[in-house]
Write an enzyme that holds these catalytic residues in place. Sequence first.
Site, PDB file in Angstrom:
ATOM      1  CG  ASP A 171     -15.873  -5.037  -7.675  1.00  0.00           C
ATOM      2  OD1 ASP A 171     -14.771  -5.291  -8.216  1.00  0.00           O
ATOM      3  OD2 ASP A 171     -16.303  -3.878  -7.530  1.00  0.00           O
TER       4      ASP A 171
ATOM      5  CG  ASP B 142      -8.726   2.343  -3.971  1.00  0.00           C
ATOM      6  OD1 ASP B 142      -8.501   2.264  -5.192  1.00  0.00           O
ATOM      7  OD2 ASP B 142      -8.725   1.363  -3.217  1.00  0.00           O
TER       8      ASP B 142
END
Length: 246
Positions: free
Chosen positions: A8, A129
């Site tokens: 990330d 998500d």
Amino acid sequence: MILFPAIDLKEGRCVRLQQGDMAKATIFNEDPAAQAQAFERQGFEYLHVVDLDGAFAGRPMNAKAVEAILAKVKMPVQLGGGIRDLATIEAWLGKGVARVIIGTAAVRDPDLVRQAAKLYPGAIAVGIDAKDGAVAVEGWAKTSALGAVELGKRFEDAGVAAIIYTDIARDGVLQGLNIAATLALADALAIPVIASGGLASLDDIERLLQPDCAKLAGAITGRALYDGRLDPAQALRLIAQAKAAA
């Protein structure tokens, strides 16, 4: 099953968040490309990268870091974060990204997903998500009215390569994957589903290798790798043994 190590990106660094909160970022490596190389040396076969700043901004923000990763590793890379138009999709695929992940735009512009999947077969994934069952967008900063299954069904005949399902409540907190919700989504769809959010230990790997999880295409692991809770050699050995026995 493919185990994807996650990188990330925030301000050019390799970080992990807790439940998508940018204020709760732990820096694990100042050099994301070196981290990618380390994962490749450990035997991983596919890398998952997210441009966190891009997810909030709506456009790529960590392009230099992504390009450095692509230059250093041979394994395929799937990339999400800030990919909201065809030009961005084309640019990343042209630079060597194997698969792009469309999240927010899948909610707001489903035709983009269909168009891209038709133009680039096998190279388009949808990121779903979920927060308390509802799909979140814009780097998880906002929640839509859509449910995960409802969103997934929009793309059943679009040619999407995979759906990456993340339980936001579990992401980065090492509480284990939400197997029940992930399997519910996989059962409802023909599109391959990849589990994400909360993978904490070898127990999760063993759970993913149970017969009921055979329909899952893979899982993403982040913090557990970085803090040593998950031994990559053990995890990859378990997966290889399961493949050999199948």
